[in-house]
Design a protein around this motif. Sequence first.
Motif, PDB file in Angstrom:
ATOM      1  N   PRO A  26       7.379   8.622 -13.775  1.00  0.00           N
ATOM      2  CA  PRO A  26       6.716   7.342 -13.509  1.00  0.00           C
ATOM      3  C   PRO A  26       5.322   7.312 -14.140  1.00  0.00           C
ATOM      4  O   PRO A  26       4.753   8.340 -14.479  1.00  0.00           O
ATOM      5  CB  PRO A  26       6.632   7.286 -11.979  1.00  0.00           C
ATOM      6  CG  PRO A  26       6.874   8.669 -11.501  1.00  0.00           C
ATOM      7  CD  PRO A  26       7.588   9.412 -12.587  1.00  0.00           C
ATOM      8  N   THR A  27       4.800   6.086 -14.288  1.00  0.00           N
ATOM      9  CA  THR A  27       3.444   5.971 -14.809  1.00  0.00           C
ATOM     10  C   THR A  27       2.491   6.646 -13.841  1.00  0.00           C
ATOM     11  O   THR A  27       2.788   6.792 -12.658  1.00  0.00           O
ATOM     12  CB  THR A  27       3.038   4.499 -15.006  1.00  0.00           C
ATOM     13  OG1 THR A  27       3.153   3.816 -13.762  1.00  0.00           O
ATOM     14  CG2 THR A  27       3.888   3.814 -16.070  1.00  0.00           C
ATOM     15  N   LYS A  28       1.337   7.048 -14.355  1.00  0.00           N
ATOM     16  CA  LYS A  28       0.359   7.795 -13.570  1.00  0.00           C
ATOM     17  C   LYS A  28      -0.845   6.906 -13.279  1.00  0.00           C
ATOM     18  O   LYS A  28      -1.379   6.284 -14.194  1.00  0.00           O
ATOM     19  CB  LYS A  28      -0.065   9.017 -14.384  1.00  0.00           C
ATOM     20  CG  LYS A  28      -1.083   9.887 -13.736  1.00  0.00           C
ATOM     21  CD  LYS A  28      -1.361  11.100 -14.605  1.00  0.00           C
ATOM     22  CE  LYS A  28      -2.123  12.115 -13.794  1.00  0.00           C
ATOM     23  NZ  LYS A  28      -1.840  13.468 -14.218  1.00  0.00           N
ATOM     24  N   ALA A  29      -1.259   6.842 -12.028  1.00  0.00           N
ATOM     25  CA  ALA A  29      -2.462   6.093 -11.681  1.00  0.00           C
ATOM     26  C   ALA A  29      -3.687   6.916 -12.066  1.00  0.00           C
ATOM     27  O   ALA A  29      -3.779   8.097 -11.737  1.00  0.00           O
ATOM     28  CB  ALA A  29      -2.478   5.776 -10.192  1.00  0.00           C
ATOM     29  N   VAL A  30      -4.604   6.292 -12.794  1.00  0.00           N
ATOM     30  CA  VAL A  30      -5.824   6.959 -13.242  1.00  0.00           C
ATOM     31  C   VAL A  30      -7.014   6.217 -12.667  1.00  0.00           C
ATOM     32  O   VAL A  30      -7.009   4.986 -12.577  1.00  0.00           O
ATOM     33  CB  VAL A  30      -5.894   6.970 -14.791  1.00  0.00           C
ATOM     34  CG1 VAL A  30      -7.180   7.574 -15.284  1.00  0.00           C
ATOM     35  CG2 VAL A  30      -4.706   7.718 -15.360  1.00  0.00           C
TER      36      VAL A  30
END
Length: 106
Positions: free
Chosen positions: A2-6
């Motif tokens: 999944p996309t990563k929260a930054v």
Amino acid sequence: MPTKAVTDASFADDVLNSDKPVLVDFWADWCGPCKMIGPALEEISDELADRVTIAKMDIMENTNIPGQIGVQSIPLMVLFKDGKAVAQKLGAAPKSQLKSWIESEL
């Protein structure tokens, strides 16, 4: 993958110091086009997981990094390689166009 929260706090470690390219999607919850490309970026993140990390940064919760980079319109996707911004794409596009653009820049 999944996309990563930054976040502003994690940006240096997650993006600038990454050992592989990172595409950062600068977005906000109120942005319709941002919501439209979200599912496509999730799919692309799975499909290209071995080549690129796709990260998302909410510009309303994190204002320092978008300000430093000069984010003025969203959705804005910026590709970082070796700690440097090397390409960017403004606005929403169909998944096939997004994936082709990412692959051409890797």
